[in-house]
Write an enzyme that holds these catalytic residues in place. Structure first.
Site, PDB file in Angstrom:
ATOM      1  N   SER A  39      -0.120 -22.193 -68.391  1.00  0.00           N
ATOM      2  CA  SER A  39      -0.598 -20.809 -68.320  1.00  0.00           C
ATOM      3  C   SER A  39      -0.512 -20.073 -69.653  1.00  0.00           C
ATOM      4  CB  SER A  39       0.194 -20.039 -67.252  1.00  0.00           C
ATOM      5  OG  SER A  39       1.585 -20.104 -67.514  1.00  0.00           O
ATOM      6  N   GLY A  76       0.656 -23.246 -64.142  1.00  0.00           N
ATOM      7  CA  GLY A  76       1.561 -24.042 -63.320  1.00  0.00           C
ATOM      8  C   GLY A  76       1.658 -25.496 -63.728  1.00  0.00           C
ATOM      9  N   ASN A 104       7.078 -25.433 -67.844  1.00  0.00           N
ATOM     10  CA  ASN A 104       7.248 -25.421 -66.388  1.00  0.00           C
ATOM     11  C   ASN A 104       8.222 -26.492 -65.922  1.00  0.00           C
ATOM     12  OD1 ASN A 104       5.534 -23.231 -65.674  1.00  0.00           O
ATOM     13  ND2 ASN A 104       3.748 -24.523 -66.030  1.00  0.00           N
ATOM     14  N   ASP A 187       6.422 -10.144 -65.893  1.00  0.00           N
ATOM     15  CA  ASP A 187       7.158 -11.332 -65.443  1.00  0.00           C
ATOM     16  C   ASP A 187       8.136 -11.845 -66.494  1.00  0.00           C
ATOM     17  OD1 ASP A 187       5.575 -12.682 -67.310  1.00  0.00           O
ATOM     18  OD2 ASP A 187       4.310 -13.634 -65.808  1.00  0.00           O
ATOM     19  N   HIS A 190       5.008 -14.501 -69.722  1.00  0.00           N
ATOM     20  CA  HIS A 190       3.695 -14.636 -70.340  1.00  0.00           C
ATOM     21  C   HIS A 190       3.433 -13.509 -71.338  1.00  0.00           C
ATOM     22  CE1 HIS A 190       3.360 -16.837 -66.476  1.00  0.00           C
ATOM     23  NE2 HIS A 190       2.720 -17.718 -67.245  1.00  0.00           N
TER      24      HIS A 190
END
Length: 213
Positions: A39, A76, A104, A187, A190
Site C-alpha cells: 500500500s 495488504g 506487512n 492510521d 501511510h
C-alpha cells in the site's frame, strides 16, 4: 472499378503511418521502472499521481527522460503474495525494479526467515528472467509491537538481502516520515501527500544513479 486516392487522402495515410511508426519507435526505446510493493507503493489514501511512484514519473517527464513508471503496489501485500504474483509483472522487462515489500510481514509477525526467503526469491526470479535489470531494495522498519527482539531482527533483513544479492539498498524508505504524525494519515502508517514527497526525495538519488538519460 478502381479508385485513385486524392492527394489529401495520400497525405492523411502518410501522416497516420508516420505517427504509428513514431509510436512504435518510442515504445521500443522507452525504458521501464517497476515499483513493486504494498500500500505504500500504491499510494493508499491519496491520489496515485501523488504517490512516490507517481512523483517519479512526473520528475522523469519534467527532465524529458524517456522512462515509464509502472506502479505495482497492492494494499495488504506480503512478501509471499508478491512472490506469487510477480510473474504477471515480468511479462515485459523492467529496466529498473524497486522492491518495496516486507512491512506487512513485520506487522503480522511473520517469521523473519520466511520474509527474508521471499525477498531473496523475488530478486532471484527477476534476475533469472532479466539478468540486466537494475534492482533497488527499499529497507523497512516496524514499530516494536512484536517485541524489540523481533523488531531489531526485522530491520536487519534488508541489509542482509542486499549484501547477499548485491543489490542497491535504500536503508529506510520512510526516513524522516515514519513516526511523524503530521506526515502520515490518521492510521499512522501511510504517508500523506507531503510524506510521499519526502519519500520520493529519499528514493530519487538511488534511482537517478541507475537511469540512463
Amino acid at each position: 472499378m478502381s479508385f485513385c486516392a486524392s492527394p489529401e487522402s495520400k497525405e492523411e495515410v502518410q501522416s497516420e503511418t508516420q505517427t504509428e511508426e513514431a509510436e512504435v519507435s518510442e515504445s521500443n526505446t522507452q525504458k521501464t521502472i517497476l515499483f513493486f510493493g504494498n500500500s505504500l507503493t500504491a499510494g493508499y489514501g491519496i491520489d496515485q499521481d501523488d504517490s512516490f511512484a507517481g512523483l517519479t514519473q512526473k520528475r522523469l517527464d519534467s527532465l524529458e527522460i524517456n522512462y515509464r513508471v509502472i506502479n505495482g503496489g497492492l494494499s495488504g501485500e506480503t512478501t509471499a503474495g508478491g512472490l506469487s504474483r510477480l510473474d504477471w509483472f515480468l511479462e515485459d522487462k523492467p529496466d529498473i525494479f524497486i522492491l518495496e515489500l516486507g512491512g506487512n510481514d513485520g506487522l503480522r509477525g511473520i517469521k523473519i526467515e520466511e520474509t527474508k526467503s521471499n525477498l531473496l526469491g523475488i530478486i532471484d526470479k527477476v534476475r533469472a528472467k532479466y539478468p540486466d535489470t537494475e534492482i533497488i531494495l527499499a529497507g523497512m522498519q516496524i514499530p516494536p509491537n512484536m517485541g524489540q527482539e523481533y523488531t531489531n531482527r526485522f530491520a536487519k533483513i534488508y541489509p542482509e538481502v542486499a549484501a547477499e544479492k548485491d543489490v542497491t539498498l535504500i536503508p529506510f524508505l520512510l526516513e524522516n516520515v515514519g513516526g511523524i504524525p503530521e506526515l502520515n494519515l490518521p492510521d499512522g502508517i501511510h504517508p500523506t501527500e507531503e510524506g510521499h514527497q519526502i519519500v520520493f526525495e529519499t528514493i530519487w538519488p538511488y534511482l537517478e544513479d541507475k537511469i540512463e538519460a
